[in-house]
Write a protein that holds these residues in place. Structure first.
Motif, short mmCIF file in Angstrom:
data_model
loop_
_atom_site.label_atom_id
_atom_site.label_comp_id
_atom_site.label_asym_id
_atom_site.label_seq_id
_atom_site.Cartn_x
_atom_site.Cartn_y
_atom_site.Cartn_z
N VAL A 1 13.68 53.07 -51.10
CA VAL A 1 14.72 52.81 -52.09
C VAL A 1 14.34 53.51 -53.40
CG1 VAL A 1 15.70 50.68 -51.15
CG2 VAL A 1 13.62 50.58 -52.52
N ASP A 2 13.91 54.76 -53.28
CA ASP A 2 13.49 55.52 -54.45
C ASP A 2 14.67 55.81 -55.38
OD1 ASP A 2 11.00 55.60 -53.25
OD2 ASP A 2 11.34 57.56 -52.32
N PHE A 3 14.44 55.66 -56.68
CA PHE A 3 15.43 55.99 -57.70
C PHE A 3 16.73 55.20 -57.54
CE2 PHE A 3 12.62 59.63 -57.27
CZ PHE A 3 12.23 59.84 -58.58
N CYS A 4 16.63 53.98 -57.05
CA CYS A 4 17.78 53.07 -56.99
C CYS A 4 17.68 52.15 -58.20
CB CYS A 4 17.78 52.26 -55.69
SG CYS A 4 18.05 53.26 -54.21
N ARG A 5 18.39 52.47 -59.26
CA ARG A 5 18.15 51.83 -60.56
C ARG A 5 18.56 50.37 -60.62
NH1 ARG A 5 22.42 55.69 -62.35
NH2 ARG A 5 24.40 54.59 -62.56
N ASN A 6 19.36 49.89 -59.66
CA ASN A 6 19.80 48.50 -59.68
C ASN A 6 19.01 47.61 -58.73
OD1 ASN A 6 22.00 48.51 -61.65
ND2 ASN A 6 22.94 49.98 -60.24
N VAL A 7 17.88 48.13 -58.24
CA VAL A 7 16.93 47.34 -57.46
C VAL A 7 15.87 46.79 -58.41
CG1 VAL A 7 15.08 47.52 -55.76
CG2 VAL A 7 17.30 48.53 -55.27
N SER A 8 15.57 45.50 -58.30
CA SER A 8 14.63 44.88 -59.25
C SER A 8 13.25 44.72 -58.62
CB SER A 8 15.15 43.52 -59.69
OG SER A 8 15.02 42.57 -58.65
N LEU A 9 12.26 44.50 -59.49
CA LEU A 9 10.90 44.23 -59.02
C LEU A 9 10.84 42.94 -58.21
CD1 LEU A 9 8.89 45.20 -62.24
CD2 LEU A 9 9.03 46.48 -60.08
N ALA A 10 11.65 41.95 -58.60
CA ALA A 10 11.68 40.68 -57.86
C ALA A 10 12.19 40.89 -56.44
CB ALA A 10 12.57 39.67 -58.59
N GLY A 11 13.23 41.73 -56.28
CA GLY A 11 13.74 42.02 -54.95
C GLY A 11 12.73 42.74 -54.09
N LEU A 12 12.02 43.70 -54.69
CA LEU A 12 10.98 44.42 -53.94
C LEU A 12 9.85 43.49 -53.52
CD1 LEU A 12 10.84 47.64 -56.14
CD2 LEU A 12 11.73 47.47 -53.81
N GLN A 13 9.49 42.57 -54.40
CA GLN A 13 8.43 41.62 -54.07
C GLN A 13 8.85 40.71 -52.93
OE1 GLN A 13 5.30 41.62 -55.25
NE2 GLN A 13 4.94 40.06 -53.69
N LEU A 14 10.13 40.33 -52.90
CA LEU A 14 10.65 39.51 -51.80
C LEU A 14 10.46 40.22 -50.47
CD1 LEU A 14 12.37 37.14 -50.62
CD2 LEU A 14 14.37 38.59 -51.05
N VAL A 15 10.80 41.51 -50.42
CA VAL A 15 10.67 42.28 -49.18
C VAL A 15 9.21 42.38 -48.77
CG1 VAL A 15 10.95 44.56 -48.15
CG2 VAL A 15 12.80 43.58 -49.49
N ARG A 16 8.35 42.67 -49.73
CA ARG A 16 6.93 42.83 -49.41
C ARG A 16 6.32 41.52 -48.92
NH1 ARG A 16 6.98 46.51 -54.29
NH2 ARG A 16 6.72 48.61 -53.44
N THR A 17 6.80 40.39 -49.45
CA THR A 17 6.28 39.09 -49.04
C THR A 17 6.83 38.68 -47.68
OG1 THR A 17 6.10 38.38 -51.35
CG2 THR A 17 6.09 36.66 -49.68
N THR A 18 8.12 38.90 -47.48
CA THR A 18 8.79 38.48 -46.24
C THR A 18 8.45 39.40 -45.07
OG1 THR A 18 10.64 37.71 -47.62
CG2 THR A 18 11.02 37.85 -45.25
N CYS A 19 8.29 40.69 -45.37
CA CYS A 19 8.04 41.67 -44.31
C CYS A 19 6.75 42.43 -44.60
CB CYS A 19 9.21 42.66 -44.20
SG CYS A 19 10.84 41.91 -44.14
N PRO A 20 5.60 41.79 -44.43
CA PRO A 20 4.33 42.41 -44.81
C PRO A 20 4.00 43.68 -44.03
CG PRO A 20 3.96 40.41 -43.53
CD PRO A 20 5.42 40.44 -43.86
N GLY A 21 4.55 43.83 -42.84
CA GLY A 21 4.27 45.02 -42.04
C GLY A 21 5.19 46.18 -42.34
N LEU A 22 6.16 45.99 -43.21
CA LEU A 22 7.14 47.03 -43.52
C LEU A 22 6.59 47.99 -44.58
CD1 LEU A 22 10.04 48.15 -43.29
CD2 LEU A 22 10.73 46.49 -45.04
N GLU A 23 6.66 49.28 -44.29
CA GLU A 23 6.23 50.29 -45.25
C GLU A 23 7.35 50.53 -46.26
OE1 GLU A 23 5.03 55.04 -45.40
OE2 GLU A 23 5.08 53.97 -43.48
N VAL A 24 7.11 50.21 -47.53
CA VAL A 24 8.15 50.27 -48.56
C VAL A 24 7.79 51.33 -49.59
CG1 VAL A 24 9.41 49.00 -50.34
CG2 VAL A 24 8.67 47.82 -48.25
N SER A 25 8.76 52.20 -49.87
CA SER A 25 8.63 53.19 -50.95
C SER A 25 9.74 52.92 -51.95
CB SER A 25 8.74 54.61 -50.39
OG SER A 25 8.76 55.55 -51.45
#
Length: 227
Positions: free
Chosen positions: A173-197
Motif C-alpha cells: 500500500v505504498d503512497f496511499c495517503r489515506n492509510v493510517s499507521l493504526a490501520g497498518l498496525q492492525l494488519v501487522r498484528t492480525t496477520c503476522p505472516g503477511l509481508e507488508v510494504s
C-alpha cells in the motif's frame, strides 16, 4: 496447411503468443477462431495501461484468470489522484467517467474470476475500498495485493485484509495517503505472516474533511491572489 486445421491445443498455444488486440483481430476471421478467443483458458493473465483499454472488446474475464494488473501513470490520469476541490469541472467529469469504467470492470472481476491469485493496481485514483473489499471476499485464493498510489484506499481496506485476506502473502500500500499507521498496525498484528510494504503511507498528509478542504482552498486562493 491452413491455421484452422490445427487442433485446439495447438491453436491455444499459437494464440498465447499474441497480444489482446491481435487475438481479437484473428477471432474476427472465422467462427472457429472466434470460439477459441472466448475460451477462458486463454486468459490467465491480463495487463492494462490506461482506462480506455478496459472498454475494448479484446479480452475475456473468466475463472482461468490468475494475474491482473491495472497500472497507469500517464499525465492524462494523474489528475484523478488530486483532491476534488482542486479539480476543474472538466477534470471532475473526466474522473467520474474513469471511476465508472474502473468500478464496473472490478465488479465483473469479483463475480467472474474467483481463482485470482495476484492483483496489482497502481496509480488508480478511481479504486475505492468497496472495490477491493468485494475482490477480497470473492477471491479467497488471492496471494498478492498491490495498491500503489491508490489515493482513495483507506483503513477500511486494511480491515478487509485482516478479515478476508486469509491466503494473502504479500500486501503493498505504498503512497496511499489515506492509510493510517493504526490501520497498518492492525494488519501487522492480525496477520503476522503477511509481508507488508507501506512506503510513505501512514506518514503522508491524508485528505482533509470537506469543511477543512474548503477552508484550505480559500486560503490557497488568497495566497495565489496576493502573491
Amino acid at each position: 496447411m491452413n491455421i484452422t486445421e490445427l487442433n485446439r491445443e495447438c491453436l491455444l498455444h499459437v494464440f498465447s503468443f499474441l497480444d489482446k488486440e491481435s487475438r481479437r483481430n484473428a477471432s474476427l476471421t472465422c467462427r472457429r477462431l472466434r470460439l477459441l478467443f472466448h475460451d477462458t483458458a486463454l486468459w490467465p493473465l491480463l495487463v492494462f495501461h490506461s482506462p480506455s483499454e478496459l472498454r475494448r472488446d479484446n479480452f475475456v474475464l473468466g475463472a482461468a484468470l490468475r494475474h491482473l494488473s491495472i497500472c497507469w501513470h500517464s499525465s492524462r490520469v494523474k489528475v484523478c489522484n488530486i483532491e476534488d476541490w482542486m479539480k476543474s469541472s472538466f477534470q471532475r467529469d473526466l474522473c467520474r467517467k474513469h471511476e465508472d469504467i474502473v468500478g464496473n470492470f472490478l465488479r465483473k472481476v469479483s463475480s467472474k474470476c474467483p481463482s485470482l491469485r495476484s492483483l496489482s493496481l497502481a496509480g488508480c485514483g478511481h479504486v475505492t475500498d468497496q472495490h477491493v473489499c468485494e475482490i477480497l471476499q470473492s477471491c479467497p485464493r488471492l496471494k498478492s495485493l498491490q495498491l500503489e498510489n491508490c489515493v482513495r484506499i483507506t483503513d477500511r481496506t486494511l480491515h478487509a485484509v485482516a478479515t478476508y485476506g486469509t491466503s494473502l502473502a504479500s500486501l503493498r500500500v505504498d503512497f496511499c495517503r489515506n492509510v493510517s499507521l493504526a490501520g497498518l498496525q492492525l494488519v501487522r498484528t492480525t496477520c503476522p505472516g503477511l509481508e507488508v510494504s507501506a512506503e510513505r503511507s501512514g506518514g503522508m498528509i491524508p485528505d482533509s474533511q470537506p469543511d477543512e478542504r474548503e477552508k484550505l482552498g480559500r486560503t490557497l486562493q488568497k495566497l495565489l491572489l496576493y502573491s
